[in-house]
Design a protein around this motif. Structure first.
Motif, PDB file in Angstrom:
ATOM      1  N   TRP A  23       0.848  -1.191   0.000  1.00 23.32           N
ATOM      2  CA  TRP A  23       0.000   0.000   0.000  1.00 23.32           C
ATOM      3  C   TRP A  23       0.889   1.248   0.000  1.00 23.32           C
ATOM      4  CZ3 TRP A  23       1.205   2.988   4.161  1.00 23.32           C
ATOM      5  CH2 TRP A  23       1.653   2.359   5.310  1.00 23.32           C
ATOM      6  N   ILE A  24       0.311   2.339  -0.486  1.00 26.15           N
ATOM      7  CA  ILE A  24       1.031   3.602  -0.528  1.00 26.15           C
ATOM      8  C   ILE A  24       0.074   4.716  -0.159  1.00 26.15           C
ATOM      9  CG2 ILE A  24       0.635   3.847  -3.021  1.00 26.15           C
ATOM     10  CD1 ILE A  24       3.435   5.198  -3.160  1.00 26.15           C
ATOM     11  N   ALA A  25       0.494   5.586   0.738  1.00 24.47           N
ATOM     12  CA  ALA A  25      -0.367   6.645   1.266  1.00 24.47           C
ATOM     13  C   ALA A  25       0.107   8.006   0.779  1.00 24.47           C
ATOM     14  CB  ALA A  25      -0.377   6.609   2.789  1.00 24.47           C
ATOM     15  N   ILE A  26      -0.854   8.825   0.363  1.00 21.94           N
ATOM     16  CA  ILE A  26      -0.586  10.185  -0.127  1.00 21.94           C
ATOM     17  C   ILE A  26      -1.204  11.192   0.835  1.00 21.94           C
ATOM     18  CG2 ILE A  26      -1.050  11.845  -1.969  1.00 21.94           C
ATOM     19  CD1 ILE A  26      -1.140   9.449  -3.901  1.00 21.94           C
ATOM     20  N   GLU A  27      -0.389  12.138   1.258  1.00 18.66           N
ATOM     21  CA  GLU A  27      -0.876  13.242   2.082  1.00 18.66           C
ATOM     22  C   GLU A  27      -0.587  14.543   1.347  1.00 18.66           C
ATOM     23  OE1 GLU A  27      -0.817  14.338   6.746  1.00 18.66           O
ATOM     24  OE2 GLU A  27       1.151  14.201   5.804  1.00 18.66           O
ATOM     25  N   LYS A  28      -1.645  15.242   0.998  1.00 19.31           N
ATOM     26  CA  LYS A  28      -1.549  16.451   0.188  1.00 19.31           C
ATOM     27  C   LYS A  28      -0.851  16.101  -1.121  1.00 19.31           C
ATOM     28  CE  LYS A  28      -1.853  19.584   4.127  1.00 19.31           C
ATOM     29  NZ  LYS A  28      -1.204  20.648   4.897  1.00 19.31           N
ATOM     30  N   ASN A  29       0.324  16.637  -1.383  1.00 13.97           N
ATOM     31  CA  ASN A  29       0.975  16.393  -2.665  1.00 13.97           C
ATOM     32  C   ASN A  29       2.270  15.597  -2.536  1.00 13.97           C
ATOM     33  OD1 ASN A  29       2.560  18.305  -1.445  1.00 13.97           O
ATOM     34  ND2 ASN A  29       2.395  19.832  -3.072  1.00 13.97           N
ATOM     35  N   ARG A  30       2.374  14.812  -1.451  1.00 12.45           N
ATOM     36  CA  ARG A  30       3.588  14.048  -1.191  1.00 12.45           C
ATOM     37  C   ARG A  30       3.260  12.598  -0.839  1.00 12.45           C
ATOM     38  NH1 ARG A  30       8.475  16.678  -2.528  1.00 12.45           N
ATOM     39  NH2 ARG A  30       8.048  18.904  -2.387  1.00 12.45           N
ATOM     40  N   ILE A  31       4.241  11.720  -1.089  1.00 10.42           N
ATOM     41  CA  ILE A  31       4.134  10.352  -0.605  1.00 10.42           C
ATOM     42  C   ILE A  31       4.382  10.376   0.904  1.00 10.42           C
ATOM     43  CG2 ILE A  31       5.044   8.006  -0.749  1.00 10.42           C
ATOM     44  CD1 ILE A  31       3.606   9.029  -3.303  1.00 10.42           C
ATOM     45  N   HIS A  32       3.400   9.928   1.646  1.00  4.97           N
ATOM     46  CA  HIS A  32       3.485   9.959   3.102  1.00  4.97           C
ATOM     47  C   HIS A  32       4.190   8.720   3.642  1.00  4.97           C
ATOM     48  CE1 HIS A  32       1.920   8.986   7.171  1.00  4.97           C
ATOM     49  NE2 HIS A  32       2.036  10.292   7.368  1.00  4.97           N
ATOM     50  N   SER A  33       3.756   7.538   3.195  1.00  2.00           N
ATOM     51  CA  SER A  33       4.299   6.290   3.717  1.00  2.00           C
ATOM     52  C   SER A  33       3.944   5.150   2.786  1.00  2.00           C
ATOM     53  CB  SER A  33       3.761   6.009   5.127  1.00  2.00           C
ATOM     54  OG  SER A  33       2.336   6.070   5.144  1.00  2.00           O
ATOM     55  N   VAL A  34       4.661   4.064   2.916  1.00  2.00           N
ATOM     56  CA  VAL A  34       4.397   2.850   2.143  1.00  2.00           C
ATOM     57  C   VAL A  34       4.513   1.669   3.087  1.00  2.00           C
ATOM     58  CG1 VAL A  34       5.294   3.880   0.017  1.00  2.00           C
ATOM     59  CG2 VAL A  34       6.813   2.527   1.467  1.00  2.00           C
ATOM     60  N   GLY A  35       3.921   0.553   2.672  1.00  2.00           N
ATOM     61  CA  GLY A  35       4.005  -0.628   3.518  1.00  2.00           C
ATOM     62  C   GLY A  35       3.619  -1.884   2.784  1.00  2.00           C
ATOM     63  N   GLY A  36       3.913  -3.009   3.421  1.00  2.00           N
ATOM     64  CA  GLY A  36       3.589  -4.299   2.853  1.00  2.00           C
ATOM     65  C   GLY A  36       2.316  -4.877   3.431  1.00  2.00           C
TER      66      GLY A  36
END
Length: 449
Positions: A23-36
């Motif tokens: 999974w990949i999380a977007i906050e505003k216009n940036r990549i916030h975090s990723v995970g398995g």
């Protein structure tokens, strides 16, 4: 709360970093975090289930001429070599105006988005009327595309030994003044910028030594990047030999352009020693596979250049040579060219994808923020889609399948945290009107009643 969460994806985040089922999380216009799959994702305002599809950074188009989609497949020019091809089309491009540049840029950017591109440069070197690049920035803003305009220029007309007619060249003072204006109005050096400007005299056979040298001086003073065509055709070698008594690369070096702030398009015909010198100088190179094959002039040896330390990106080049603007197609053709030249073990989808992402970002001097999906990067990404029939049986390696199977298109494209393509369709409501206007402009440019 996170704005967008993409889950159940095969994430290609960067060189040597992939997460199956991630999974990949977007906050505003940036990549916030990723995970398995073993890590709990954060809560999000919107969740997009990728359905196991491949997610990559948005592809970076490092060389283009968007206005040329007004003259795609122009019949009298389809079987010509580069110089004759240019001379056949220059009289048509003299008809460019604000409306035609706006609509051609708009359509080009939509097409690029559908082909997985989220950042594109454009080398606009035809200026029959003033302030045409302003219209490109207007189109980029209306769409939401990350845009790197390159203010191209031509000073040497046919009467002076160049290729363009006299009504398509400008004097050096006019060019330099407009470059200063564009940089002041549109260049944003800040992190996360949506618009930047580079300087790009078109080539050494159509631009004077003065404009090449003064563009370099301005670039150093304002901390801008430099771009030009180099080594695109053997006729360029003949020209430089007769005009400067040296090769194109040698003239390029004499003018001081061999520096890390420079990226060049094509570079098909250097000698091995010239490639080595360019690598040491720190320039970057754009391979344009489809255009080079269509025009029949060979293509840069991207693998050899990468092995020597040159950063190599990919570009669509002008729509009138490739007749398309799909960075997926360019990436696939780059892979195929590498395998034809060096054997099947030399290049796979990951090497080609690296050129289309990190390589293109490096050409633009932007690989800190785009071309990868590490946390903190700009939120520019693509969820890829291909027909289920085309992917049937491709179950062991989704990255290889992405280029070997297909064709693939952007199912979802996100630029700067905004969804611009959804369910394989652009989200812009004005597209039908723009297509009608584009057809009218193309007929006008091509002088078809």
């Amino acid at each position: 709360m996170i704005d967008i969460l993409i889950c159940d994806a095969h994430l290609y985040l960067d060189q040597d970093w992939e997460i199956p089922g991630g999974w990949i999380a977007i906050e505003k216009n940036r990549i916030h975090s990723v995970g398995g799959p073993q890590q709990s994702p954060p809560q999000a305002g919107r969740v997009i289930n990728a359905g196991g599809r491949l997610v990559t950074p948005g592809l970076v188009n490092a060389h283009h001429h968007m206005y040329q989609n007004l003259t795609r497949s122009y019949a009298p020019a389809t079987r010509l070599r580069l110089f004759a091809w240019l001379q056949a089309l220059y009289p048509l491009w003299a008809g460019l105006d604000a409306d035609s540049v706006y609509v051609s840029t708009y359509i080009a950017m939509i097409e690029l988005l559908l082909g997985g591109c989220t950042t594109s440069m454009d080398h606009m070197y035809i200026h029959p009327r003033p302030r045409l690049i302003d219209e490109q920035f207007r189109a980029a803003r209306d769409i939401g595309m990350r845009f790197y305009a390159t203010r191209g220029s031509m000073t040497r007309a046919q009467a002076d030994g160049g290729l363009p007619p006299s009504d398509l060249v400008q004097d050096e003072d006019t060019i330099l003044s407009d470059c200063e204006r564009l940089v002041s109005a549109f260049h944003d050096p800040a992190p996360g910028a949506m618009g930047r400007v580079a300087l790009g005299p078109v080539s050494m056979f159509s631009a004077s030594e003065r404009i090449m040298r003064e563009s370099l001086t301005m670039a150093e003073r304002l901390d801008l990047r430099l771009h030009t065509h180099l080594g695109e055709d053997m006729e360029e070698d003949d020209f430089c030999l007769s005009m400067y008594n040296c090769t194109p690369t040698e003239q390029f070096e004499r003018m001081g352009w061999a520096s890390p702030r420079t990226w060049v398009a094509h570079y098909i015909y250097p000698s091995p020693s010239e490639v080595t010198r360019m690598a040491k100088a720190g320039i970057s190179v754009v391979q344009c596979p489809s255009s080079n094959m269509m025009i029949g002039g060979g293509s840069a040896d991207a693998l050899d250049m990468r092995e020597r330390g040159i950063k190599v990106g990919l570009g669509c080049n002008g729509s009138a040579t490739t007749d398309h603007a799909s960075m997926w197609m360019e990436t696939r053709n780059a892979m195929l060219l590498g395998r034809v030249s060096h054997g099947p073990a030399a290049m796979g989808a990951r090497e080609a994808l690296d050129m289309a992402t990190r390589g293109g970002a490096a050409c633009l001097g932007w690989d800190d923020e785009i071309g990868h999906l590490r946390p903190g990067a700009c939120a520019d990404l693509v969820i890829w889609h291909a027909n289920e029939v085309a992917l049937a049986g491709a179950i062991t390696d989704p990255v290889e399948a992405w280029l070997r199977c297909g064709p693939a298109v952007a199912g979802t494209s996100i630029v700067n945290g905004r969804v611009l393509v959804e369910n394989c369709q652009p989200t812009m409501t004005a597209l039908k009107d723009m297509l009608r206007e584009h057809a009218q402009q193309a007929r006008r440019i091509q002088k078809i009643a």
